[in-house]
Write an enzyme that holds these catalytic residues in place. Sequence first.
Site, PDB file in Angstrom:
ATOM      1  N   GLU A  26     -10.505  12.663   7.495  1.00  9.82           N
ATOM      2  CA  GLU A  26     -10.654  13.848   6.887  1.00  9.82           C
ATOM      3  C   GLU A  26     -11.621  14.602   6.624  1.00  9.82           C
ATOM      4  OE1 GLU A  26      -7.689  13.797   3.245  1.00  9.82           O
ATOM      5  OE2 GLU A  26      -8.396  11.709   3.523  1.00  9.82           O
ATOM      6  N   LYS A  38      -4.758  -2.046  10.210  1.00  8.19           N
ATOM      7  CA  LYS A  38      -4.923  -2.085   8.866  1.00  8.19           C
ATOM      8  C   LYS A  38      -5.380  -3.411   8.345  1.00  8.19           C
ATOM      9  CE  LYS A  38      -3.987   2.138   6.931  1.00  8.19           C
ATOM     10  NZ  LYS A  38      -4.865   2.914   5.837  1.00  8.19           N
ATOM     11  N   GLN A  67      -4.322   2.244  14.935  1.00  5.86           N
ATOM     12  CA  GLN A  67      -3.303   2.853  14.193  1.00  5.86           C
ATOM     13  C   GLN A  67      -2.517   3.796  15.003  1.00  5.86           C
ATOM     14  OE1 GLN A  67      -4.565   3.939  10.240  1.00  5.86           O
ATOM     15  NE2 GLN A  67      -2.522   4.759   9.671  1.00  5.86           N
ATOM     16  N   GLU A 115      -9.636   3.963  -2.376  1.00  3.16           N
ATOM     17  CA  GLU A 115      -8.198   3.712  -3.078  1.00  3.16           C
ATOM     18  C   GLU A 115      -8.478   3.040  -4.478  1.00  3.16           C
ATOM     19  OE1 GLU A 115      -4.846   2.078  -1.045  1.00  3.16           O
ATOM     20  OE2 GLU A 115      -5.677   2.743   1.218  1.00  3.16           O
ATOM     21  N   THR A 147      -9.201  -5.681   3.663  1.00  2.00           N
ATOM     22  CA  THR A 147      -9.025  -4.732   2.565  1.00  2.00           C
ATOM     23  C   THR A 147     -10.011  -5.391   1.474  1.00  2.00           C
ATOM     24  OG1 THR A 147      -6.697  -4.173   3.148  1.00  2.00           O
ATOM     25  CG2 THR A 147      -7.423  -3.681   0.691  1.00  2.00           C
ATOM     26  N   HIS A 195      -4.037  14.034   0.528  1.00  2.00           N
ATOM     27  CA  HIS A 195      -4.496  13.202   1.751  1.00  2.00           C
ATOM     28  C   HIS A 195      -3.224  13.457   2.594  1.00  2.00           C
ATOM     29  CE1 HIS A 195      -5.691   9.992   4.169  1.00  2.00           C
ATOM     30  NE2 HIS A 195      -4.343   9.574   3.826  1.00  2.00           N
ATOM     31  N   ASP A 233       0.771  -1.305   0.022  1.00  2.00           N
ATOM     32  CA  ASP A 233      -0.070   0.174   0.121  1.00  2.00           C
ATOM     33  C   ASP A 233       0.927   1.178  -0.098  1.00  2.00           C
ATOM     34  OD1 ASP A 233      -2.467   1.552   0.039  1.00  2.00           O
ATOM     35  OD2 ASP A 233      -2.551   1.412   2.286  1.00  2.00           O
ATOM     36  N   ARG A 247      -8.588   3.769  13.184  1.00  2.00           N
ATOM     37  CA  ARG A 247      -7.749   4.879  13.449  1.00  2.00           C
ATOM     38  C   ARG A 247      -7.150   5.020  14.664  1.00  2.00           C
ATOM     39  NH1 ARG A 247      -6.297   6.226   8.158  1.00  2.00           N
ATOM     40  NH2 ARG A 247      -7.970   6.714   6.925  1.00  2.00           N
ATOM     41  N   ASP A 262      -9.846   0.491   1.749  1.00  2.00           N
ATOM     42  CA  ASP A 262      -8.618  -0.196   2.742  1.00  2.00           C
ATOM     43  C   ASP A 262      -9.008   0.191   4.085  1.00  2.00           C
ATOM     44  OD1 ASP A 262      -6.286  -1.388   3.641  1.00  2.00           O
ATOM     45  OD2 ASP A 262      -4.689   0.081   3.442  1.00  2.00           O
ATOM     46  N   GLU A 302     -11.010   3.840   3.405  1.00  2.00           N
ATOM     47  CA  GLU A 302      -9.984   4.705   2.696  1.00  2.00           C
ATOM     48  C   GLU A 302     -10.377   4.594   1.039  1.00  2.00           C
ATOM     49  OE1 GLU A 302      -6.174   5.155   5.257  1.00  2.00           O
ATOM     50  OE2 GLU A 302      -5.952   3.583   3.748  1.00  2.00           O
TER      51      GLU A 302
END
Length: 446
Positions: A392, A281, A268, A229, A285, A161, A154, A265, A261, A227
Amino acid sequence: MAAVNIWKRLLTLLLTLKCIPEYNCNLKMSFIKVNEKSDFSYHNLPYGVFSTADDPRHRIGVAIGDQILDLSVIKSLFRGAALSHHQDVFDQPNLNAFMGLGYEAWKEARKTLQALLSANETTLRDDVNLRSRAFVHQSSAVMHLPAEIGDYTDFYSSRDHATNVGIMFRGKENALMPNWLRLPVGYHGRASSVVVSKTPIRRPSGQMRPDQTQPPVFGQSKQLDIELEMAFFVGGGNRLGEPIPIEKAHQHIFGMVLMNDWSARDIQAWEYVPLGPFLGKNFGTTISPWVVPMEALLPFTAPNAVQDPVPLPYLCHDDAYTFNINLFVSIKGEEMKEAATVCKSNFKYMYWTMKQQLAHHTVNGCNVRPGDLLASGTISGPDPESFGSMLELSWRGSKNISLGGGETRTFLKDGDEVTITGYCEGNGYRVGFGPCVGTILPALQN
């Protein structure tokens, strides 16, 4: 007489193949009806792996309109120089063997498929028995992972971002780390937990430190995130110790999928220093099931980002290799009647290209293999509506994301269904990816 008719059909097919340029087919229409808003136009022809209730074998198919063309049924029609002795790759339960044949085989397969599906080619169109065996309605199919994924990497290649996250955690003056504008930052993810669209995702539990004045605690993640992606599958690999030069990178990139993904948070944030993401993570996925070949995307190239400072020579290429792919994320809560779109973004916002990612990944001699998956990192644009994560969109949980009807989110709730879609818009047609969907299940209770 029958032999004469067979030779006439073969001659027609060869003439049809000859008239198709490499990137831009002059035969605009197929005998398969395709709605202009369908992701799976004649200009797309993505590869996937499917099964049906009456035939549980995993087999390779190509999507067109609402149909799947079963390549195991028509494998004998791949008679070109690159594929005539390798027709068995279309009998495999995944795309790895076909990917491993390399660039010339992929181009030849696409050219053959365009010819067979064109409106004036009779081989499939007029053979009722063959058509009945070769085509499956998508509604009757169960989709599977398109490849056996040996390794998953990844990247972190969206400047918007990376800047947003940097501002949240380090402040505006230190938003980007010193290496970010010099190389495509990435980390190795967990291939075993990459799942196909519609696979439910269990809310993870782990160690967190919500109160910085107190010791860490164990529990279920309260900041479960998406996420947005995209990712590409490696086709032909390289030998250990032999880098893939950026001039040849395109020939090693088979095609692209959508990706979510999923990220915890709070897990993480506590674990990622100094070695990066781990349990925040690797619990799941999700990718879309259809792999859109790069040849289908080339008409939609967009100018690469202006890179300042100029990268080192091994990362430099002049040709456009980012793509105008419209991307959308929607969330539908358990009590909601309709999904709410929370993000509208575009792949063209990426700072580092896929060629640069692959060249950097292998510059030290690392070997990649057919079926390896390399992801873009979260795709965010310059405007708030284009932010590709809830981190975000809610600005680290400081504001609510409206889903309409009084529903709001800062992070995901149990039962939320997240759908990512994406497509390139042509003149009266689309080249799309199909949906990438996942639903959040409650954490297991100890």
